[in-house]
Enzyme design. Structure first.
Site, PDB file in Angstrom:
ATOM      1  N   ALA A   8      69.633  52.532  61.259  1.00  0.00           N
ATOM      2  CA  ALA A   8      69.915  51.127  61.603  1.00  0.00           C
ATOM      3  C   ALA A   8      68.622  50.456  62.046  1.00  0.00           C
ATOM      4  O   ALA A   8      67.807  51.062  62.739  1.00  0.00           O
ATOM      5  CB  ALA A   8      70.948  51.045  62.723  1.00  0.00           C
ATOM      6  N   CYS A   9      68.411  49.206  61.628  1.00  0.00           N
ATOM      7  CA  CYS A   9      67.206  48.486  62.061  1.00  0.00           C
ATOM      8  C   CYS A   9      67.566  47.083  62.531  1.00  0.00           C
ATOM      9  O   CYS A   9      68.726  46.679  62.451  1.00  0.00           O
ATOM     10  CB  CYS A   9      66.174  48.413  60.933  1.00  0.00           C
ATOM     11  N   THR A  10      66.568  46.357  62.978  1.00  0.00           N
ATOM     12  CA  THR A  10      66.824  45.054  63.599  1.00  0.00           C
ATOM     13  C   THR A  10      67.483  44.057  62.649  1.00  0.00           C
ATOM     14  O   THR A  10      68.517  43.485  62.962  1.00  0.00           O
ATOM     15  CB  THR A  10      65.490  44.443  64.101  1.00  0.00           C
ATOM     16  N   THR A  16      66.436  50.003  57.333  1.00  0.00           N
ATOM     17  CA  THR A  16      67.594  50.901  57.429  1.00  0.00           C
ATOM     18  C   THR A  16      67.718  51.757  56.171  1.00  0.00           C
ATOM     19  O   THR A  16      67.899  52.973  56.240  1.00  0.00           O
ATOM     20  CB  THR A  16      68.893  50.062  57.567  1.00  0.00           C
TER      21      THR A  16
END
Lengths: 105, 153
Positions: A8-10, A16
């Site tokens: 998961a990323c921002t 991601t």
């Protein structure tokens, strides 16, 4: 070794999915089995099943944000890193995690 | 599924002229604006920089993936630019950047299919052969085809 992962990323658009693919390529080249769930802007994909989590020996969370469902891994060895660690050197991460796991056994 | 919804030769420039990061992002945004993918270029570039503040988009191997989720985006797409030389960028391996994939993503979108395509393109960058194509191919269509092949596998 059986591994499950969550990425998961921002923004939930690019890192991601790059982290997911890098984890898979890295793990498979080291002879491990791996399944990776993504939590991105379009939601959860390839969600890990209870069975997969149960049989996993190692959990790798590659995330720059808090992930959903962390409690699923409460009784598992978990390695949590930012996505960039996985993108940069997936194999090293997995090797180190493995080493650490063996030391803790 | 066909990646041509998000990748088009008209927004791929394999001889992009830019001498720094700002020029490169602006040049690609210009290209997207000219072909009707984004409305306000200024707004889009500002949103891309907003994301840049949150972490490195240089993923190593001379490739960068800046991206902006922006109200100015009309059509979800990826513009690709390759520079003659290399430019400074915040990268994971500390090396400069030669190829830039600029992702333009609508702020609100009920259709997740395009976002899915964009994320698949990002994932394909884990493949060394794809990165090779990006760094060396002189044919925009061949680059799109390489992603398409990876997408289907």
């Amino acid at each position: 070794m059986k591994i499950v992962g969550v990425a998961a990323c921002t923004a939930g658009i690019a890192h991601t999915y790059l982290a997911k693919e890098k984890l898979i390529k890295g793990a498979e080249s080291l002879g491990h089995q791996i399944r990776v769930e993504t939590q991105g802007t379009i939601g959860v994909e390839e969600e890990l099943t209870a069975d997969e989590i149960k049989s996993a020996e190692l959990v790798i969370i590659a995330a720059d944000v808090n992930i959903n469902g962390k409690d699923r891994f409460s009784d598992k060895p978990v390695v949590k890193v930012p996505t960039h660690v996985v993108i940069k050197s997936p194999k090293n991460l997995i090797k180190n995690a493995e080493k650490q796991m063996r030391q803790n056994q | 599924m066909n990646l041509s919804k998000v990748m088009q030769p008209e927004i791929i420039d394999l001889s992009l002229s830019a001498t720094n990061k700002k020029e490169a992002i602006e040049a690609l945004a210009d290209l997207m604006s000219t072909h009707g993918y984004i409305g306000s270029k200024e707004q889009f570039v500002a949103d891309v920089y907003e994301r840049e503040l949150q972490g490195k988009t240089g993923i190593g191997d001379h490739i960068a993936i800046p991206h902006g989720k922006s109200e100015s985006v009309i059509k979800n797409a990826i513009a690709i630019g390759r520079l003659q030389g290399e430019i400074e960028w915040e990268t994971l391996d500390g090396e400069p950047v030669k190829v830039i994939l600029l992702f333009a993503v609508k702020k609100e979108d009920s259709n997740t299919l395009h976002i899915k395509m964009l994320s698949q393109v990002a994932g394909a960058l884990a493949d060394e052969a794809i990165c090779e194509q990006l760094l060396h191919s002189n044919n925009a269509m061949a680059i799109i085809d390489a992603f398409q092949t990876e997408y289907q596998s």
